[in-house]
Design an enzyme around this catalytic site. Structure first.
Site, PDB file in Angstrom:
ATOM      1  N   ASP A  34       0.867  -1.176   0.000  1.00 37.79           N
ATOM      2  CA  ASP A  34       0.000   0.000   0.000  1.00 37.79           C
ATOM      3  C   ASP A  34       0.905   1.227   0.000  1.00 37.79           C
ATOM      4  OD1 ASP A  34      -1.663   2.148   0.583  1.00 37.79           O
ATOM      5  OD2 ASP A  34      -2.920   1.005   1.980  1.00 37.79           O
TER       6      ASP A  34
ATOM      7  N   GLU B 119       1.201   2.547  13.155  1.00 42.25           N
ATOM      8  CA  GLU B 119       0.172   2.443  12.111  1.00 42.25           C
ATOM      9  C   GLU B 119      -0.944   1.607  12.730  1.00 42.25           C
ATOM     10  OE1 GLU B 119      -2.254   1.108  10.252  1.00 42.25           O
ATOM     11  OE2 GLU B 119      -1.083  -0.030   8.787  1.00 42.25           O
TER      12      GLU B 119
ATOM     13  N   GLU C  97     -10.939  -2.814  15.282  1.00 45.35           N
ATOM     14  CA  GLU C  97      -9.844  -3.551  15.931  1.00 45.35           C
ATOM     15  C   GLU C  97      -9.272  -2.810  17.139  1.00 45.35           C
ATOM     16  OE1 GLU C  97      -7.014  -4.553  12.877  1.00 45.35           O
ATOM     17  OE2 GLU C  97      -8.133  -6.346  12.307  1.00 45.35           O
TER      18      GLU C  97
ATOM     19  N   HIS D 153      -5.395   0.047   1.230  1.00 44.36           N
ATOM     20  CA  HIS D 153      -5.949  -1.246   1.641  1.00 44.36           C
ATOM     21  C   HIS D 153      -7.114  -1.089   2.611  1.00 44.36           C
ATOM     22  CE1 HIS D 153      -3.450  -0.625   5.230  1.00 44.36           C
ATOM     23  NE2 HIS D 153      -4.140  -1.593   5.808  1.00 44.36           N
TER      24      HIS D 153
END
Length: 332
Positions: free
Chosen positions: A30, A123, A132, A272
């Site tokens: 990405d 990240e 998440e 992504h």
């Protein structure tokens, strides 16, 4: 060899999934993601020079190595996944083992070789930004280890909503369950309506203005702030139909000498993260200038905090149609 999954929880499966190389390959390829981080770090060597850096969720160690190359005094990377075993080999292969220390374990449990750090890089973003819930871990690291006047890369995230015309895809995805080789499977259709779709949306189907409904300052945000109800209002751009809401996020590195930004939206280059689509129960007939307004509620699921419960409450009072719905989704 099969992996023994006896007694594994949803959190265990989360960490185990990041041991697979395919996930890291997708993220590294990405270019928007990886080159934005590279530019934010490598083009700001004066910020990283002689600094102690913490990489939260370091994965393959790419961000840790960027920081070391930018002149950091020492970089510590922390990851719970088994990918860190490979990351140690990668760091050594690139001659950086003397300045990059990688620690396997949970952020709240590992013992860092430094009491305080000057910079945190991570990240942490998921689908719909917060899926998440890895931001919780970054905040824990911030509160425990970041020095006063320390910096976080990135430091700002913005969540955005609009609407789309998506009749053909919605028909294919949802109404498919009405007749599956002659059998009705409408119970699955009902469940599918409550599950957001992560996909690439063509910019041409976006038919309303963009509304920022949540801005997160990662230097100051608290965990409680990540459960929220926020207002939104979008203006319809053309006579059309609305089949879904669409959401994406933008990321900014404001600590840089010249801020680095990237978007995960439909008008930007592919990432992504794609976009998140929330189908409405009803198809809305809208005219140019109509307004759809309401609130978006987002909170971690009570059973699995890495999942998200998302609610759209909206009202349309248009020239052709008036409608109001409360739409509940679970992102899992």
């Amino acid at each position: 060899m099969a992996t023994d999954t006896t007694g594994m929880t949803s959190k265990d499966y989360y960490f185990d999934s990041y041991a697979h190389f395919g996930i890291h390959e997708e993220m590294l390829k990405d270019e928007v993601r990886t080159m934005s981080y590279r530019d934010a770090i490598m083009k700001n060597k004066h910020i990283f020079q002689d600094k102690v850096v913490l990489d939260v969720g370091c994965g393959t160690g790419i961000l840790s190595m960027f920081a070391a190359k930018a002149g950091a005094k020492h970089v510590m990377g922390v990851d719970m996944s088994n990918i860190i075993d490979k990351a140690r080999l990668i760091v050594a292969e690139n001659g950086l083992a003397d300045r990059v220390t990688l620690l396997k374990g949970k952020m709240e449990e590992v013992q860092l070789p430094f009491d305080k750090v000057d910079i945190i890089i991570s990240e942490w973003m998921g689908y719909f930004l917060l899926y998440e819930s890895m931001l919780d871990t970054v905040l824990l690291a911030r509160d425990r280890y970041l020095s006063p006047n320390g910096k976080i890369f990135p430091d700002t995230a913005t969540m955005i909503v609009s609407t789309i015309e998506d009749g053909e895809y919605k028909e294919d995805k949802l109404n498919f369950w009405d007749d599956v080789y002659g059998f009705k499977m409408t119970c699955i259709k009902e469940a599918a309506m409550h599950e957001p779709l992560v996909d690439t949306v063509e910019s041409r189907v976006v038919n309303a203005s963009q509304c920022v409904f949540k801005t997160i300052d990662i230097l100051t945000v608290q965990k409680a702030d990540l459960s929220f109800t926020a207002p939104f209002e979008v203006s319809i751009a053309r006579d059309d139909y609305v089949h879904a809401f669409i959401s994406w996020f933008d990321i900014e590195f404001r600590a840089c000498h010249k801020p680095v930004r990237f978007s995960t939206g439909p008008f930007a280059k592919y990432t992504h993260w794609k976009q998140t689509v929330f189908y409405t129960q009803n198809t809305l007939t809208v005219c140019k200038g109509d307004t759809i307004k309401g609130t978006i509620t987002c909170a971690p699921n009570s059973e699995n905090p890495r999942d998200l419960d998302i609610i759209y409450d909206y009202q349309l009072e248009g020239k052709e149609q008036t409608s109001a719905e409360r739409l509940a989704y679970r992102m899992c």
